[in-house]
Design a protein around this motif. Structure first.
Motif, PDB file in Angstrom:
ATOM      1  N   THR A  85       0.839  -1.198   0.000  1.00  0.00           N
ATOM      2  CA  THR A  85       0.000   0.000   0.000  1.00  0.00           C
ATOM      3  C   THR A  85       0.873   1.247   0.000  1.00  0.00           C
ATOM      4  N   ALA A  86       0.276   2.368  -0.364  1.00  0.00           N
ATOM      5  CA  ALA A  86       1.014   3.627  -0.379  1.00  0.00           C
ATOM      6  C   ALA A  86       1.491   3.991   1.028  1.00  0.00           C
ATOM      7  N   CYS A 142       4.840  -4.031  -5.247  1.00  0.00           N
ATOM      8  CA  CYS A 142       3.648  -3.275  -5.629  1.00  0.00           C
ATOM      9  C   CYS A 142       3.970  -1.826  -5.967  1.00  0.00           C
ATOM     10  N   THR A 143       3.340  -1.345  -7.014  1.00  0.00           N
ATOM     11  CA  THR A 143       3.567   0.020  -7.486  1.00  0.00           C
ATOM     12  C   THR A 143       3.226   1.045  -6.411  1.00  0.00           C
ATOM     13  N   GLU A 144       2.081   0.845  -5.738  1.00  0.00           N
ATOM     14  CA  GLU A 144       1.639   1.833  -4.744  1.00  0.00           C
ATOM     15  C   GLU A 144       2.674   2.022  -3.655  1.00  0.00           C
ATOM     16  N   THR A 177       5.551   5.618  -3.214  1.00  0.00           N
ATOM     17  CA  THR A 177       5.604   6.519  -2.055  1.00  0.00           C
ATOM     18  C   THR A 177       6.933   6.394  -1.313  1.00  0.00           C
TER      19      THR A 177
END
Length: 356
Positions: free
Chosen positions: A66-67, A90-92, A96
């Motif tokens: 998660t971000a 994960c990209t998110e 961040t």
């Protein structure tokens, strides 16, 4: 005598303190909670085994995919003064984390994020990220390049299932074929998840196609292969890495081609695979890429220290010997070579097809 002993003790303490301060510390970012935890455990296991084998210390943080998790993990790494970070699936999470890690001059080797903009925007973002795995467009680019070469002298067709994935794969191949002055004898969109594809196969046979790329799921391609055999169509089907998933009730036809990345356990150093077995760790998923990322981190850190160059420069444009083979990052941080290869189904599993 007491003064001598005291001085010796102080010197020993200073030496130990300096040694501890200089210890290489590798951050490991992985989703250790939530729905992706099983994949995060693979990263943690692979990185941990590599750190143990290479005499490195690690600091693991849960990015939760998660971000918010990515930001928290990045702050933990900065506080711990890690030298480099490996992991991130994960990209998110990584998007961040990277601004925080960039400010602390901590590079990242991601083992699972395929988002193309992650490295494409490097000139703008300055993010110190290196991708130990394929880009999002590597699969379709490999399909286009390899099948255009393999089928140059064949009558081929291109079909897709209407999804974004299928259409992008089909269109990239069609455009590459056009650039190579090749034209498919048949192009169409098929209805997926049918019990049979007799109608489609009949049209392909009528068009004279002997080779067909199908942008779609493995189940659909298996059914096409079965129906082509029943109609004596003499057609070989090919698909992307979706064929890595075993089909349902219908097996793949012998000769079916798959464009995918290798199974790392099959190409890895056997001694490393045995080391995983000794720890009761299955060498699948992200375990071996995570192991390789730690190996790269160790070599790059040593090179940067000996040369006095920035760590980013030590990571760029050179070969790294790893458990999964030679790895090189280009100036953007992507792999220097597309990892997708052509495999052929032999009736039991997919085996590498020698590139022509």
């Amino acid at each position: 005598m007491r003064l001598l002993m005291t001085t010796s003790a102080v010197l020993l303490w200073l030496s130990l303190a300096a040694s501890a301060e200089a210890e290489t510390l590798v951050g490991v970012a992985a989703p250790l909670s939530g729905p992706s935890a099983i994949l995060g455990k693979q990263v943690e296991d692979g990185a941990g085994l590599a750190a143990e084998a290479n005499g490195l210390a690690i600091k693991t943080a849960d990015d939760a995919c998660t971000a918010d998790g990515g930001a928290v993990a990045a702050k933990e790494f900065v506080d711990a003064k890690v030298d480099i970070v490996v992991g991130f699936l994960c990209t998110e999470a990584i998007e961040t984390a990277l601004p925080i890690l960039k400010n602390a001059k901590i590079p990242v080797i991601t083992v699972g994020v395929r988002t193309e903009s992650l490295t494409d925007r490097r000139a703008k973002t300055g993010w110190p990220v290196y991708r130990l795995g394929p880009r999002g467009d590597d699969e379709r680019n490999a399909v286009a390049a390899k099948l255009t070469q393999l089928w140059r002298d064949d009558l081929f067709a291109i079909v897709d299932d209407g999804t974004i994935y299928g259409r992008e794969m089909a269109e990239t191949f069609r455009a590459a074929a056009e650039q190579a002055a090749l034209k498919p004898v048949f192009v169409d969109t098929f209805r997926p998840q049918l019990d049979n594809q007799i109608g489609l196969v009949g049209r392909l046979k009528k068009a004279g196609a002997t080779k067909v790329f199908a942008g779609g799921d493995g189940d659909d391609i298996a059914i096409m292969g079965r129906d082509a055999a029943q109609l004596n169509a003499g057609i070989t089907f090919a698909g992307g890495e979706n064929l890595r998933t075993p089909p349902g009730d219908v097996p793949y036809a012998v000769g079916t081609l798959m464009i995918a990345t290798p199974e790392w356990s099959e190409v890895a150093d056997p001694k490393i695979v045995q080391a995983f077995g000794a720890k009761n760790i299955a060498p699948d998923g992200y375990t071996l890429p995570a192991y390789a990322a730690v190996e790269i981190a160790k070599t790059a850190l040593a090179d940067a220290e000996s040369s006095g160059e920035p760590l980013g420069k030590a990571l760029t444009g050179r070969d790294f010997a790893t458990a999964i083979g030679t790895i090189r990052f280009d100036d953007k941080g992507d792999l220097g070579q597309n990892p997708f290869r052509v495999f052929r189904f032999d009736g039991t599993h997919f085996v590498p097809l020698e590139d022509k």
